[in-house]
Design a protein around this motif. Structure first.
Motif, short mmCIF file in Angstrom:
data_model
loop_
_atom_site.label_atom_id
_atom_site.label_comp_id
_atom_site.label_asym_id
_atom_site.label_seq_id
_atom_site.Cartn_x
_atom_site.Cartn_y
_atom_site.Cartn_z
N UNK A 237 0.95 -1.31 -0.11
CA UNK A 237 0.01 0.16 0.13
C UNK A 237 1.02 1.31 -0.05
N UNK A 238 0.40 2.41 -0.71
CA UNK A 238 1.43 3.44 -0.96
C UNK A 238 0.32 4.61 -0.93
N UNK A 239 0.27 5.50 -0.09
CA UNK A 239 -0.51 6.73 0.06
C UNK A 239 -2.08 5.88 -0.32
N UNK A 240 -2.67 6.49 -1.28
CA UNK A 240 -4.18 6.17 -1.88
C UNK A 240 -4.07 4.99 -2.80
N UNK A 241 -2.78 4.49 -3.01
CA UNK A 241 -2.82 3.67 -3.96
C UNK A 241 -2.06 2.52 -3.65
N UNK A 242 -1.81 1.29 -4.55
CA UNK A 242 -0.75 0.14 -4.14
C UNK A 242 0.08 0.28 -5.26
N UNK A 243 1.31 -0.59 -4.87
CA UNK A 243 2.28 -0.73 -5.72
C UNK A 243 2.33 -2.15 -5.81
N UNK A 244 2.71 -2.69 -7.17
CA UNK A 244 2.77 -4.11 -7.50
C UNK A 244 4.21 -4.43 -7.84
N UNK A 245 4.97 -5.20 -7.29
CA UNK A 245 6.25 -5.42 -7.85
C UNK A 245 6.69 -6.63 -7.67
N UNK A 246 7.82 -6.80 -8.13
CA UNK A 246 8.77 -6.17 -9.11
C UNK A 246 9.26 -7.27 -9.95
N UNK A 247 9.98 -6.76 -11.19
CA UNK A 247 10.73 -7.74 -12.21
C UNK A 247 12.07 -7.20 -11.73
N UNK A 248 12.96 -8.29 -12.61
CA UNK A 248 14.38 -8.20 -12.47
C UNK A 248 15.04 -8.63 -13.68
N UNK A 249 15.70 -7.79 -14.50
CA UNK A 249 16.47 -7.88 -16.04
C UNK A 249 17.57 -7.02 -15.67
#
Ligand SMILES: Cc1cc2nc3c(=O)[nH]c(=O)nc-3n(C[C@H](O)[C@H](O)[C@H](O)COP(=O)(O)OP(=O)(O)OC[C@H]3O[C@@H](n4cnc5c(N)ncnc54)[C@H](O)[C@@H]3O)c2cc1C
Length: 443
Positions: A237-249
């Motif tokens: 959760x990030x303030x009013x949003x959500x962050x979906x992570x992550x990739x790796x390359x």
């Protein structure tokens, strides 16, 4: 002449500048863009409990566990203490739990097995609770810089160091700044700067990670998949949003791709099925300064400190462990300077918010007001991101006119919007673009 010149205004450079000024050293910090412009401002902001690293990287896990508690003490203004869950979705995940729990206990990470029915995913078959939290990387960096500044540091924003030459640096405007010691904290760019200066280098492997931003929160608690770190296994959760992570390359591109978007949605929907229906408003990518070579997932999240004739370079690590890394770098700098003075950064960071902020809303979807206290070193810097202008659902459409960034804001946003939209959403995106342009008087 200053005692120490610190290059890089990410969390590592800001933390080192704070540590050294609190020890009485005179410091100049130089950042080429703005505070937290690179990896620091492009991460999940997950204040790790250490559990993510407990099985494969016990040393990093233990450091995270300790620093998690320190930061909750000293940076409470920057932290939302959400807690975290590790969820098993498959039998393999559940079996990983049998390794994860004892590994966490060995590294001193508090974990508790709870009923999966208490998790937000009804398909979960096993659930472990941890003390993960969300930390705002922008505010944390500003708080460290501001403390350094209040204690006498000179902070130069908007100038790039192009060469480290003995105990001095040359800036892109041709000027030279001299100090007794130079600390290179330029993240994934440190190797390039060392090479161009003809100095010994660290084996840095720049590694791209892409994250998605959802229009609203999909979970109020941090969710991790119960398995070895893989793509798409964290929701924060990030303030009013959500962050979906992550990739790796292994890449230095900060342009998110459609394939990364699809993979993140596919994997994160296993962790939380409602992700499938969430509206993703943007993607962004950051570059990890990993150490070693080879596949990014197999590389440790540890850090290395290199000393080479009056200059120190530091790379690797995590946001969570920045204070500890800064302490180790500052200890070395003090030894080289022949100075005494102990680390005192386990003390609270200063507030970066006004006590009585103005009530005029400058970004509607985040109800953002200009909360930042004035900091001289930010003169001329676009501070809207520190106030979260344009970070919410409308991505700036309703508030862009409050941001001095204007067109560059629009271009940066578009880079992240393009890979996450399709079909009918294009019409909406072009409507937004036209609206931006007319507000800016360009059409
Ligand atoms: C996708 C992603 C997700 C992550 N998630 C997490 C997480 O959830 N939790 C966690 O603990 N860690 C996380 N990390 C790791 C964390 O972000 C980094 O370890 C940390 O931010 C590194 O900070 P830094 O200051 O060393 O580097 P940076 O933030 O990259 O800072 C380096 C600074 O140096 C400046 N600079 C570069 N060259 C010059 C020059 N020549 N002159 C002047 N200035 C220069 C740059 O502009 C930049 O501001 C994540 C990283 C990524 C990429």
């Amino acid at each position: 002449m200053k005692n120490v010149i610190v290059i890089g205004g990410g969390i590592t450079g800001a933390g080192i500048a704070r540590d050294l000024t609190l020890r009485g050293m005179s410091v100049t910090l130089i950042e080429k863009h703005s505070p937290a412009a690179s990896a620091t401002g492009r991460c999940h902001g997950l204040l790790h409990s250490g559990a993510r690293y407990a099985v494969k990287d016990a040393g990093s896990a233990r450091e995270c566990a300790e620093e998690n508690l320190v930061l909750k003490d000293i940076a409470s203004e920057c932290i939302e203490d959400t807690g975290g869950l590790f969820l098993a979705i498959t039998e393999d995940d559940a079996a990983y739990g049998d390794v994860l729990i004892p590994s966490c206990k060995i590294s001193g990470i508090p974990v508790e097995e709870i009923s999966p029915s208490d998790s937000p995913n009804s398909a979960a078959i096993r659930c472990i609770r941890t003390n993960d939290a969300r930390i705002d990387p922008f505010l944390l960096t500003l708080a460290n810089m501001y403390d350094a500044y209040k204690n006498g540091a000179e902070i130069i924003i908007g100038k790039s160091v192009i060469n480290i030459d003995e105990s001095s640096v040359i800036l892109d405007d041709g000027s030279r700044i001299t100090g007794e010691i130079v600390v290179n904290a330029t993240g994934h760019e440190c190797e390039r700067l060392l090479r161009s200066s003809g100095r010994k280098t660290l084996p840095v492997q720049p590694n791209k990670g892409t994250l998605l931003v959802t229009e609203r929160r999909v979970s109020d608690i941090i969710l991790n998949r119960m398995r070895p770190p893989t793509n798409g296994d964290i929701i924060v959760p990030c303030h009013t949003t959500s962050l979906i992570g992550t990739t790796s390359s292994n890449s230095i591109s900060t342009v998110p791709t459609r394939d990364e978007f699809k993979e993140l949605i596919r994997e994160a929907s296993m962790l939380l099925p409602s992700v499938k229906y969430a509206r993703v408003i943007r993607a962004f990518s950051g570059i990890r300064p990993l150490l070693g070579s080879g596949d990014g997932r197999s590389l440790s999240r540890d850090y290395q400190i290199l000393e080479d004739g009056g200059s120190i370079t530091v790379a690797g690590g995590k946001l969570t462990t920045y204070r500890l890394v800064a302490e180790k770098v500052s200890d070395l700098a003090m030894r080289l300077l022949g100075a005494s003075g102990k680390c005192s950064t386990k003390t609270p960071l200063p507030d970066v918010f006004k006590k009585d902020p103005p009530t005029k809303i400058i970004c509607n979807c985040e109800s953002a007001v200009d909360r930042l206290i004035p900091m001289d070193f930010l003169n001329g810097v676009d501070i809207s991101k520190y106030n979260r202008v344009g970070f919410g659902a409308c991505q700036g459409m309703r508030c862009l006119h409050n941001s001095p960034a204007g067109i560059s804001f629009l271009q940066e946003r578009w880079k992240g919007v393009k890979p996450v939209i399709s079909e009918g959403q294009f019409q909406q995106a072009y409507l937004s673009w036209a609206s931006y342009m007319s507000r800016l008087g360009r059409i």
